[in-house]
Design a protein around this motif. Structure first.
Motif, mmCIF file in Angstrom:
data_model
loop_
_atom_site.group_PDB
_atom_site.id
_atom_site.type_symbol
_atom_site.label_atom_id
_atom_site.label_comp_id
_atom_site.label_asym_id
_atom_site.label_seq_id
_atom_site.Cartn_x
_atom_site.Cartn_y
_atom_site.Cartn_z
ATOM 1 N N THR A 1 3.534 -2.888 -4.313
ATOM 2 C CA THR A 1 2.982 -4.199 -4.657
ATOM 3 C C THR A 1 1.457 -4.224 -4.653
ATOM 4 O O THR A 1 0.859 -5.237 -5.012
ATOM 5 C CB THR A 1 3.483 -5.278 -3.672
ATOM 6 O OG1 THR A 1 3.111 -4.907 -2.351
ATOM 7 C CG2 THR A 1 4.975 -5.446 -3.776
ATOM 8 N N SER A 2 0.832 -3.132 -4.298
ATOM 9 C CA SER A 2 -0.625 -3.112 -4.152
ATOM 10 C C SER A 2 -1.366 -3.423 -5.452
ATOM 11 O O SER A 2 -2.446 -4.009 -5.422
ATOM 12 C CB SER A 2 -1.098 -1.773 -3.594
ATOM 13 O OG SER A 2 -0.831 -0.747 -4.529
ATOM 14 N N ASP A 3 -0.791 -3.054 -6.581
ATOM 15 C CA ASP A 3 -1.461 -3.336 -7.860
ATOM 16 C C ASP A 3 -1.058 -4.682 -8.456
ATOM 17 O O ASP A 3 -1.485 -5.020 -9.554
ATOM 18 C CB ASP A 3 -1.215 -2.204 -8.856
ATOM 19 C CG ASP A 3 0.254 -2.035 -9.208
ATOM 20 O OD1 ASP A 3 1.095 -2.721 -8.601
ATOM 21 O OD2 ASP A 3 0.545 -1.192 -10.090
ATOM 22 N N GLY A 4 -0.216 -5.432 -7.750
ATOM 23 C CA GLY A 4 0.166 -6.762 -8.211
ATOM 24 C C GLY A 4 1.433 -6.786 -9.047
ATOM 25 O O GLY A 4 1.967 -7.852 -9.320
ATOM 26 N N LYS A 5 1.926 -5.652 -9.459
ATOM 27 C CA LYS A 5 3.127 -5.587 -10.298
ATOM 28 C C LYS A 5 4.039 -4.498 -9.753
ATOM 29 O O LYS A 5 3.614 -3.374 -9.538
ATOM 30 C CB LYS A 5 2.730 -5.252 -11.736
ATOM 31 C CG LYS A 5 3.880 -4.995 -12.675
ATOM 32 C CD LYS A 5 4.247 -6.261 -13.413
ATOM 33 C CE LYS A 5 5.257 -5.985 -14.526
ATOM 34 N NZ LYS A 5 6.611 -6.052 -14.051
ATOM 35 N N GLU B 1 9.514 1.614 -9.306
ATOM 36 C CA GLU B 1 9.093 1.395 -7.918
ATOM 37 C C GLU B 1 10.164 0.614 -7.153
ATOM 38 O O GLU B 1 10.482 0.936 -6.012
ATOM 39 C CB GLU B 1 7.777 0.622 -7.878
ATOM 40 C CG GLU B 1 6.583 1.412 -8.351
ATOM 41 C CD GLU B 1 5.335 0.569 -8.506
ATOM 42 O OE1 GLU B 1 4.238 1.130 -8.316
ATOM 43 O OE2 GLU B 1 5.441 -0.636 -8.824
ATOM 44 N N ARG B 2 10.715 -0.404 -7.796
ATOM 45 C CA ARG B 2 11.746 -1.222 -7.164
ATOM 46 C C ARG B 2 12.975 -0.368 -6.832
ATOM 47 O O ARG B 2 13.528 -0.448 -5.741
ATOM 48 C CB ARG B 2 12.141 -2.365 -8.094
ATOM 49 C CG ARG B 2 13.076 -3.382 -7.468
ATOM 50 C CD ARG B 2 13.386 -4.529 -8.421
ATOM 51 N NE ARG B 2 12.216 -5.095 -9.062
ATOM 52 C CZ ARG B 2 11.416 -6.016 -8.525
ATOM 53 N NH1 ARG B 2 11.674 -6.466 -7.318
ATOM 54 N NH2 ARG B 2 10.390 -6.493 -9.185
ATOM 55 N N GLN C 1 5.901 -10.117 4.130
ATOM 56 C CA GLN C 1 6.591 -10.605 2.950
ATOM 57 C C GLN C 1 5.626 -10.850 1.795
ATOM 58 O O GLN C 1 4.515 -11.327 1.969
ATOM 59 C CB GLN C 1 7.343 -11.887 3.267
ATOM 60 C CG GLN C 1 8.513 -11.643 4.166
ATOM 61 C CD GLN C 1 9.309 -12.895 4.416
ATOM 62 O OE1 GLN C 1 8.882 -13.985 4.066
ATOM 63 N NE2 GLN C 1 10.466 -12.735 5.008
ATOM 64 N N THR C 2 6.099 -10.505 0.613
ATOM 65 C CA THR C 2 5.342 -10.739 -0.597
ATOM 66 C C THR C 2 6.177 -11.607 -1.520
ATOM 67 O O THR C 2 7.392 -11.688 -1.385
ATOM 68 C CB THR C 2 5.013 -9.413 -1.308
ATOM 69 O OG1 THR C 2 6.242 -8.763 -1.628
ATOM 70 C CG2 THR C 2 4.177 -8.506 -0.435
ATOM 71 N N THR C 3 5.548 -12.228 -2.488
ATOM 72 C CA THR C 3 6.282 -13.103 -3.391
ATOM 73 C C THR C 3 6.887 -12.347 -4.554
ATOM 74 O O THR C 3 7.793 -12.838 -5.203
ATOM 75 C CB THR C 3 5.356 -14.210 -3.933
ATOM 76 O OG1 THR C 3 4.249 -13.589 -4.580
ATOM 77 C CG2 THR C 3 4.885 -15.109 -2.828
ATOM 78 N N SER C 4 6.417 -11.140 -4.840
ATOM 79 C CA SER C 4 6.909 -10.400 -5.995
ATOM 80 C C SER C 4 8.205 -9.640 -5.732
ATOM 81 O O SER C 4 8.842 -9.185 -6.670
ATOM 82 C CB SER C 4 5.836 -9.435 -6.498
ATOM 83 O OG SER C 4 5.560 -8.482 -5.507
ATOM 84 N N THR C 5 8.595 -9.511 -4.479
ATOM 85 C CA THR C 5 9.815 -8.762 -4.153
ATOM 86 C C THR C 5 10.684 -9.523 -3.147
ATOM 87 O O THR C 5 10.951 -9.019 -2.049
ATOM 88 C CB THR C 5 9.457 -7.380 -3.588
ATOM 89 O OG1 THR C 5 8.604 -7.566 -2.449
ATOM 90 C CG2 THR C 5 8.776 -6.496 -4.599
#
Length: 108
Positions: free
Chosen positions: A72-76, A81-82, A22-26
């Motif tokens: 998400t690898s580049d932070g954005k 992509e979504r 899990q990531t926080t951006s998605t």
């Protein structure tokens, strides 16, 4: 006996995998991945999915997770992509439904 070991290992991996991935951006994508994983697990438990079907669906889930990780690898995560990840999730969701409701069942 061999299938029981596989099933046990799969269940353990299933519960450990979403927490690590899990990531926080998605958050929406993460929640959907978790729901789809639960659908696969319930299908195995109920006998709607046999081991081969479950393994194939797990592989598809891993593919979608890899797409998300790359996004998400580049932070954005961009809108493109979504959309791409969500389209892959849509396809995977249809596969899960199709496999759960076909005539194949787990042997007991």
């Amino acid at each position: 006996m061999k299938s029981m070991k596989f099933a046990t290992a799969a269940v353990i991996a299933v519960f450990a995998f979403p927490v690590l991935a899990q990531t926080t951006s998605t958050p929406r994508i993460d929640k959907r991945q978790q729901n789809q994983q639960q659908r696969i697990d319930k299908g195995v438990q109920s006998g709607q999915l046999n081991q081969k079907e479950a393994a194939r669906l797990e592989k598809g889930q891993a593919r979608v997770q890899k797409m998300e990780d790359k996004a998400t690898s580049d932070g954005k995560v961009t809108a493109k992509e979504r959309r791409r990840v969500e389209t892959a999730q849509d396809k995977q969701s249809r596969r899960i439904a199709r496999q759960k409701h076909d005539k194949q069942t787990a042997k007991k």
